[in-house]
Design a protein around this motif. Structure first.
Motif, PDB file in Angstrom:
ATOM      1  N   THR A   1       0.661   3.958  -2.960  1.00 27.93           N
ATOM      2  CA  THR A   1       0.338   5.352  -2.613  1.00 27.93           C
ATOM      3  C   THR A   1       1.417   6.290  -3.107  1.00 27.93           C
TER       4      THR A   1
ATOM      5  N   ILE B   1      -8.320   4.939  -0.367  1.00 28.95           N
ATOM      6  CA  ILE B   1      -7.870   3.619   0.064  1.00 28.95           C
ATOM      7  C   ILE B   1      -8.659   2.525  -0.649  1.00 28.95           C
TER       8      ILE B   1
ATOM      9  N   TYR C   1      -5.541   0.724   7.774  1.00 25.87           N
ATOM     10  CA  TYR C   1      -4.378   0.904   6.906  1.00 25.87           C
ATOM     11  C   TYR C   1      -4.140   2.372   6.580  1.00 25.87           C
ATOM     12  N   VAL C   2      -5.196   3.141   6.384  1.00 29.29           N
ATOM     13  CA  VAL C   2      -5.012   4.583   6.130  1.00 29.29           C
ATOM     14  C   VAL C   2      -4.301   5.227   7.310  1.00 29.29           C
TER      15      VAL C   2
ATOM     16  N   PHE D   1      -5.533  11.674   2.033  1.00 32.79           N
ATOM     17  CA  PHE D   1      -6.583  10.734   2.432  1.00 32.79           C
ATOM     18  C   PHE D   1      -7.669  11.432   3.229  1.00 32.79           C
TER      19      PHE D   1
ATOM     20  N   ARG E   1      -9.593  -1.187   5.901  1.00 31.96           N
ATOM     21  CA  ARG E   1      -9.211  -0.001   5.124  1.00 31.96           C
ATOM     22  C   ARG E   1      -8.850   1.177   6.026  1.00 31.96           C
ATOM     23  N   SER E   2      -9.719   1.488   6.974  1.00 37.39           N
ATOM     24  CA  SER E   2      -9.486   2.659   7.833  1.00 37.39           C
ATOM     25  C   SER E   2      -8.227   2.478   8.682  1.00 37.39           C
TER      26      SER E   2
ATOM     27  N   LEU F   1       0.832  -1.211   0.000  1.00 41.39           N
ATOM     28  CA  LEU F   1       0.000   0.000   0.000  1.00 41.39           C
ATOM     29  C   LEU F   1       0.864   1.258   0.000  1.00 41.39           C
ATOM     30  N   GLU F   2       1.985   1.220   0.715  1.00 39.42           N
ATOM     31  CA  GLU F   2       2.911   2.355   0.701  1.00 39.42           C
ATOM     32  C   GLU F   2       3.460   2.588  -0.706  1.00 39.42           C
TER      33      GLU F   2
ATOM     34  N   LEU G   1      -0.683   4.308   7.232  1.00 38.82           N
ATOM     35  CA  LEU G   1       0.010   5.042   6.167  1.00 38.82           C
ATOM     36  C   LEU G   1       0.319   6.474   6.601  1.00 38.82           C
TER      37      LEU G   1
ATOM     38  N   LEU H   1      -6.865   1.777  -3.824  1.00 37.08           N
ATOM     39  CA  LEU H   1      -5.622   1.073  -3.540  1.00 37.08           C
ATOM     40  C   LEU H   1      -5.880  -0.395  -3.193  1.00 37.08           C
ATOM     41  N   PHE H   2      -6.927  -0.645  -2.406  1.00 32.27           N
ATOM     42  CA  PHE H   2      -7.287  -2.023  -2.060  1.00 32.27           C
ATOM     43  C   PHE H   2      -7.636  -2.820  -3.312  1.00 32.27           C
TER      44      PHE H   2
END
Length: 115
Positions: free
Chosen positions: A48, A62, A92-93, A107, A89-90, A44-45, A96, A65-66
């Motif tokens: 992004t 996100i 991981y945001v 985001f 998702r939340s 994910l990094e 990040l 990205l997913f």
């Protein structure tokens, strides 16, 4: 019981339960998943950073990205289904942004409704 997918290094799928038999909180499930699959945050990094730098956009979702991550790994694997829980998702945001504070404006972050 854990399910291991040999095609994706490190991906292990567990059903997480509390000792009393109740389902674990989303946060607890996320922590187990993240511990077993640190490559997801790294991917994910990368996505992004690439998107914000190469595409030149100021914002990124996100969800997008997913889906890119799902597509890339689903297209590269055979057999077992790749599972990336939308409930994460939340989380991981937030990771990040914690690791890359400069991405905070990219985001939209809302209050968590559950633990």
């Amino acid at each position: 019981m854990a399910v291991v997918q040999d095609e994706i290094p490190g991906l292990v799928i567990h059903t997480v339960r509390q000792p009393d038999g109740k389902a674990a909180t989303i946060q607890a499930q996320f922590e187990v998943f993240h511990q077993l699959n640190p490559w997801v945050l790294q991917a994910l990094e990368t996505l992004t950073g690439d998107y914000l730098k190469r595409v030149g956009q100021a914002r990124v979702g996100i969800g997008m990205l997913f889906e890119v991550l799902r597509w890339r790994y689903a297209a590269a694997t055979a057999g077992d289904e790749f599972r990336l829980n939308n409930n994460f998702r939340s989380r991981y945001v937030r990771l990040l942004i914690e690791r890359h504070p400069e991405w905070a404006p990219a985001f939209e972050v809302r209050a968590l409704r559950t633990d």
